[in-house]
Design an enzyme around this catalytic site. Structure first.
Site, mmCIF file in Angstrom:
data_model
loop_
_atom_site.group_PDB
_atom_site.id
_atom_site.type_symbol
_atom_site.label_atom_id
_atom_site.label_comp_id
_atom_site.label_asym_id
_atom_site.label_seq_id
_atom_site.Cartn_x
_atom_site.Cartn_y
_atom_site.Cartn_z
ATOM 1 N N GLU A 1 -13.078 -0.521 2.580
ATOM 2 C CA GLU A 1 -11.952 0.035 1.322
ATOM 3 C C GLU A 1 -11.782 -1.243 0.435
ATOM 4 O OE1 GLU A 1 -8.130 1.699 2.551
ATOM 5 O OE2 GLU A 1 -7.884 -1.140 2.784
ATOM 6 N N CYS B 1 1.112 -1.462 -0.008
ATOM 7 C CA CYS B 1 -0.427 0.322 -0.532
ATOM 8 C C CYS B 1 1.081 1.449 0.159
ATOM 9 C CB CYS B 1 -1.020 0.125 0.889
ATOM 10 S SG CYS B 1 -2.424 -1.144 0.793
ATOM 11 N N HIS C 1 -12.954 10.010 -7.054
ATOM 12 C CA HIS C 1 -11.916 9.914 -8.295
ATOM 13 C C HIS C 1 -10.965 11.071 -8.173
ATOM 14 C CE1 HIS C 1 -15.311 7.470 -10.259
ATOM 15 N NE2 HIS C 1 -14.190 7.546 -10.832
#
Length: 133
Positions: free
Chosen positions: A123, A23, A68
């Site tokens: 998530e 990550c 986004h």
């Protein structure tokens, strides 16, 4: 005690600095947010609150600020690069973990006047975080 929960979906990207795992690289998620509001009594419409009110307030904020976008820590070198390119970035003061995003949405909900009691951010379908204040 009564409880209602509104679900809002959005997409975002992030990465975690000072993290020793995959990550640490830029990547994205299709997030699911659950906004819960509780009340001991119902209003004149026999509702805790109208789902439309939650959606109007929080979906509008999420669409404008997070959807986004890359959510990045203020000191992430990628922030300046993306901003220079005109890419949408939302800056936070700590690593943009799902826990941090849940707290952010809780705080925004409260600032917008929603008596939120719980925010859960999924998530992935198998991983989520909850913030209750």
């Amino acid at each position: 005690m009564y409880s209602v929960t509104k679900r809002i979906d959005f997409c975002y990207g992030h990465r975690l600095l000072d993290y020793d795992g995959i990550c640490k690289h830029p990547h994205g998620h299709n997030a699911v947010v659950e906004i819960e509001i509780q009340a001991e009594t119902l209003d004149r419409r026999n509702m805790v609150t109208d789902f439309t009110d939650i959606k109007r307030v929080m979906k509008a904020w999420i669409d404008r600020e997070l959807d986004h976008r890359m959510i990045l820590r203020a000191d992430d070198p990628l922030t300046a690069v993306l901003q220079e390119m005109g890419e949408p970035v939302f800056i936070v003061d700590s690593n943009p973990t799902v826990e941090r995003i849940a707290r952010l949405l809780f705080e925004v909900s409260r600032e917008q006047g929603l008596p939120v009691t719980r925010i859960t951010v999924w998530e992935t379908p198998a991983s989520w975080a909850t913030y209750t204040g």
